[in-house]
Design an enzyme around this catalytic site. Structure first.
Site, PDB file in Angstrom:
ATOM      1  N   ARG A 268       0.845  -1.190   0.000  1.00 50.75           N
ATOM      2  CA  ARG A 268       0.000   0.000   0.000  1.00 50.75           C
ATOM      3  C   ARG A 268       0.887   1.250   0.000  1.00 50.75           C
ATOM      4  NH1 ARG A 268      -5.108   1.659  -1.194  1.00 50.75           N
ATOM      5  NH2 ARG A 268      -6.096   2.811   0.486  1.00 50.75           N
TER       6      ARG A 268
ATOM      7  N   THR B  63      -8.625   0.761  -9.380  1.00 47.78           N
ATOM      8  CA  THR B  63      -8.276  -0.516  -8.792  1.00 47.78           C
ATOM      9  C   THR B  63      -8.558  -1.652  -9.775  1.00 47.78           C
ATOM     10  OG1 THR B  63      -8.999   0.445  -6.759  1.00 47.78           O
ATOM     11  CG2 THR B  63      -8.752  -1.947  -6.755  1.00 47.78           C
TER      12      THR B  63
ATOM     13  N   THR C 109      -4.044  -0.778  -7.230  1.00 43.02           N
ATOM     14  CA  THR C 109      -4.828   0.438  -7.480  1.00 43.02           C
ATOM     15  C   THR C 109      -3.989   1.697  -7.587  1.00 43.02           C
ATOM     16  OG1 THR C 109      -6.733   1.712  -6.699  1.00 43.02           O
ATOM     17  CG2 THR C 109      -5.204   0.953  -5.028  1.00 43.02           C
TER      18      THR C 109
ATOM     19  N   ASN D 255      -6.058   4.300  -6.951  1.00 44.86           N
ATOM     20  CA  ASN D 255      -7.270   4.857  -6.344  1.00 44.86           C
ATOM     21  C   ASN D 255      -8.268   5.183  -7.448  1.00 44.86           C
ATOM     22  OD1 ASN D 255      -9.083   5.473  -4.379  1.00 44.86           O
ATOM     23  ND2 ASN D 255      -8.437   7.591  -4.177  1.00 44.86           N
TER      24      ASN D 255
ATOM     25  N   GLU E  36      -3.973   8.166  -3.888  1.00 50.08           N
ATOM     26  CA  GLU E  36      -4.423   7.323  -2.776  1.00 50.08           C
ATOM     27  C   GLU E  36      -4.601   8.103  -1.478  1.00 50.08           C
ATOM     28  OE1 GLU E  36      -5.858   3.932  -3.296  1.00 50.08           O
ATOM     29  OE2 GLU E  36      -3.972   3.911  -4.378  1.00 50.08           O
TER      30      GLU E  36
ATOM     31  N   ASP F 270      -7.803   8.282   0.417  1.00 45.30           N
ATOM     32  CA  ASP F 270      -8.339   7.187   1.233  1.00 45.30           C
ATOM     33  C   ASP F 270      -8.123   7.419   2.729  1.00 45.30           C
ATOM     34  OD1 ASP F 270      -9.510   5.705  -0.726  1.00 45.30           O
ATOM     35  OD2 ASP F 270      -7.950   4.188  -0.868  1.00 45.30           O
TER      36      ASP F 270
ATOM     37  N   SER G 140      -7.691   0.943   3.307  1.00 43.65           N
ATOM     38  CA  SER G 140      -8.176   0.469   2.013  1.00 43.65           C
ATOM     39  C   SER G 140      -9.388  -0.438   2.196  1.00 43.65           C
ATOM     40  CB  SER G 140      -7.059  -0.318   1.329  1.00 43.65           C
ATOM     41  OG  SER G 140      -7.526  -0.938   0.152  1.00 43.65           O
ATOM     42  N   SER G 141     -10.122  -0.620   1.108  1.00 41.09           N
ATOM     43  CA  SER G 141     -11.206  -1.615   1.093  1.00 41.09           C
ATOM     44  C   SER G 141     -10.837  -2.831   0.251  1.00 41.09           C
ATOM     45  CB  SER G 141     -12.485  -0.994   0.511  1.00 41.09           C
ATOM     46  OG  SER G 141     -12.887   0.091   1.284  1.00 41.09           O
TER      47      SER G 141
ATOM     48  N   GLY H 166     -13.721  -1.177  -6.952  1.00 40.19           N
ATOM     49  CA  GLY H 166     -15.039  -0.596  -6.655  1.00 40.19           C
ATOM     50  C   GLY H 166     -15.089   0.198  -5.365  1.00 40.19           C
TER      51      GLY H 166
HETATM   52  O1  DON Z   1      -7.948   1.104  -1.550  1.00 38.78           O
HETATM   53  C1  DON Z   1      -9.119   1.413  -1.721  1.00 38.78           C
HETATM   54  O2  DON Z   1     -10.022   1.008  -1.018  1.00 38.78           O
HETATM   55  C2  DON Z   1      -9.477   2.307  -2.889  1.00 38.78           C
HETATM   56  N1  DON Z   1      -8.387   3.186  -3.184  1.00 38.78           N
HETATM   57  C3  DON Z   1      -9.858   1.469  -4.037  1.00 38.78           C
HETATM   58  C4  DON Z   1     -10.238   2.258  -5.255  1.00 38.78           C
HETATM   59  C5  DON Z   1     -11.049   1.499  -6.212  1.00 38.78           C
HETATM   60  O3  DON Z   1     -11.449   0.398  -5.979  1.00 38.78           O
HETATM   61  C6  DON Z   1     -11.397   2.175  -7.450  1.00 38.78           C
HETATM   62  N2  DON Z   1     -12.023   1.249  -8.341  1.00 38.78           N
HETATM   63  N3  DON Z   1     -13.126   1.135  -8.632  1.00 38.78           N
END
Ligand code: DON
Length: 583
Positions: free
Chosen positions: A110, A385, A403, A405, A424, A427, A456-457, A477
């Site tokens: 990350r 992502t 990702t 982001n 990023e 986030d 992050s997710s 997502g």
């Molecule tokens: O790490 C995360 O949770 C986000 N930066 C993810 C971004 C993402 O999934 C964009 N795509 N649809």
């Protein structure tokens, strides 16, 4: 996804564009198709990703005797070339690995906040968030982790030399790819964003016009950067010419990343989050991702119910899932952050006892109310992502999510390097209880601190049955990643779906705040909607038809007695590629 948002109009508009491009393709696929496309099949190994070129690279590596780790790393580098909206060198990711000997491993690469970052760096003199600073400026960029992570994983668990694994990406960048409709349309839509940066226009346009379908898209600067990584390893990115170019980009434009930041970057090996669900083992990503913790927490709550008998798409099962999601996301806002900076109570959050307490007030007839549902009481222990799934014939499995982001990250190519920089930093929680781009709330656990990783997710996940890998899955997502992953797992385990149906079936999402269910077109029948309304789920938000697509992009692999099935998400233009049977 405007439907996840509370606030500012410009963010909402931005999110619309994000939805169009990020989790997207040009072909409008109706996710509720009655018969989903067939999955790929092979007994020799499988790669499913958002890019056919990248999947092919991975399958070739497997065919040449590489293991799933070699293939996943090769796919990671290839995605940086062929799927630039999310595949990256200038971003970060997480990899979850199950080795054939049973070892379970995760690598966290990350991005980190630069050492000069500050808690209030996105606030004005009145303490209000400055719109766009955490998404569209050089201040939005976190210290990239992808190259460190991919190379560390390869050195530790791969079998092939670095040069062999990176070369396919170099070839794709140097010789170019013939642009398909998917990428050409993305570039066209993004042109106005790239126009703000000469370095981005130099890559993503030709004479000021977007590259067109059928043209050969070459990326010589990116090929040169990849060659430096091939030759010098991590030093080819975090030092030398690449680092000089990146730091020069920052210095000239008010960014914070220095040579010191780059040299200090290290990927981290972290203990996976594990749980059990109806006799299966769930292996997923620990903090600084919230994905694994929330996934296991929700599965623990849902295990107490018989979702299979309730039936896929029934109001009863949707209600049960939404209520698990509501509670888990409330906990996310309070307790989840970088464990190196904040004592995240992982063990408590993923315990079955806690899930039972948390779900004790679940009413099968009545919707909860998010303003009333607060984060659970945890006795703190003293105190764009993209996702790719890989399995090889030997039983190694890799779930990899990576990702920048937002789609194309900050839209800034670091001059001369050929790669895009992430955004990023958004986030992090820029201000307590003010939603980020995905409408997610956060507090102290996810406040900005120098050198800290943003929450992050991303939920790269491997499901084991007995001691064998059954399913490799995950998704992009933003906030919807975790609920997409949850639904794939439930579709396979509770509803007994084939992989193609599990991936293609319509999805929905609830994230505590805002208090609404977002769902794909056709996800809920009219009578299901009526029942949900009567239960108190007043806000059901259908993803507008003009967006033409849905939630997530869950490129997944499933192993059955017959062999290995691979499925790229039919919502988008990815591809699964199996290793051909050797004659
Ligand atoms: O790490 C995360 O949770 C986000 N930066 C993810 C971004 C993402 O999934 C964009 N795509 N649809």
């Amino acid at each position: 996804m405007k439907f996840l948002m509370f606030s500012a109009t410009s963010r909402v508009l931005f999110y619309h564009v994000l939805c169009l491009v990020l989790v997207t393709s040009v072909v409008s696929n109706n996710p509720a198709r009655a018969a989903s496309p067939q999955a790929e099949f092979s007994r020799q190994g499988m790669v499913a990703s958002r890019s056919g070129w990248a999947s092919q690279v991975g399958a070739d590596i497997l065919a040449k005797g590489g293991n799933a780790v070699d293939a996943a790393v090769a796919v990671g580098f290839a995605l940086a070339v062929t799927y630039p909206s999310a595949g990256n060198l200038g971003g970060g990711g997480f990899m979850v690995i199950r080795l054939a000997d049973g070892r379970l491993i995760t690598n966290d690469h990350r991005e980190k906040a630069p050492l000069a970052a500050d808690k209030d760096m996105y606030l004005d003199a009145e303490g209000e968030i400055v719109e766009g600073l955490s998404t569209r400026s050089h201040l939005a960029v976190g210290v990239p982790g992808t190259v460190a992570g991919l190379l560390d994983v390869l050195a530790a668990y791969g079998t092939l030399p670095r040069a062999q694994v990176i070369q396919p990406a170099i070839d794709l960048a140097q010789r170019g790819i013939i642009l398909d409709r998917d990428l050409a349309q993305q570039f066209q839509r993004r042109l106005k964003d790239f126009a703000a940066y000469a370095s981005s226009m130099a890559v993503f346009s030709r004479d000021g016009q977007a590259w067109r379908q059928g043209e050969r898209f070459k990326q010589p600067d990116l090929a040169a950067t990849l060659k430096r990584i091939k030759k010098y390893g991590k030093a080819g990115f975090y030092g030398g010419k690449t680092a000089d170019l990146l730091v020069a980009e920052m210095t000239a434009n008010g960014g914070l990343i220095t040579h010191e930041d780059l040299l200090a970057y290290e990927s981290k090996w972290r203990k996976p989050v594990t749980g059990t669900y109806r006799g299966h083992t769930i292996v997923s990503m620990p903090p600084p991702s919230s994905g694994g913790v929330l996934l296991v927490q929700m599965l623990n709550m849902l295990e107490t119910l018989d979702l299979g008998t309730m039936g896929y798409g029934s109001a009863a099962s949707i209600h049960a899932m939404v209520e698990a999601q509501r509670r888990a996301y409330a906990d996310r806002a309070e307790y989840l952050g970088d464990p190196d900076f904040y004592p995240v109570p992982v063990a408590r959050l993923i315990s079955k006892t806690y899930a039972a307490q948390r779900y004790a007030d679940f009413d099968p007839q009545r919707a909860g109310v998010s303003s009333v549902v607060k984060p659970g009481k945890i006795p703190l222990e003293s105190m764009e992502t993209t996702h790719a799934s890989v399995m090889d014939a030997a039983g190694n499995a890799v779930a990899y999510t990576s990702t920048l982001n937002l789609s194309y990250g900050s839209k800034i190519v670091a001059g001369g390097t050929g790669f895009l920089l992430n955004n990023e930093m958004d986030d992090f929680s820029s201000k307590e209880n003010v939603p980020n781009f995905y409408g997610l709330l956060g507090r102290r656990a996810n406040a900005i601190e120098p050198g800290k990783r943003m929450l992050s997710s991303m939920t790269p996940t491997i499901v084991l049955k007995g001691d064998q890998p059954l399913l490799v899955t995950g998704s992009p997502g933003g906030s919807t990643i975790i609920t997409t992953t949850l639904q794939i797992i439930l579709n396979v385990i509770d509803h007994g779906m084939t992989l193609n149906d599990a991936v293609a079936s319509p999805r929905f999402h609830h994230q505590w705040q805002p208090d609404r269910i977002v769902h794909e077109t056709y996800a809920f029948s009219p009578d299901t909607r009526a029942v949900l309304h009567r239960m108190g789920h007043q806000q059901l938000f259908t993803i507008p038809a003009f967006l033409g697509r849905g939630i997530g992009d869950a490129n997944s692999v499933l192993r059955t007695k017959e062999g290995i099935f691979g499925m790229s998400d039919p919502r988008n233009a990815g591809r699964a590629v199996g290793v051909p049977v050797t004659p």
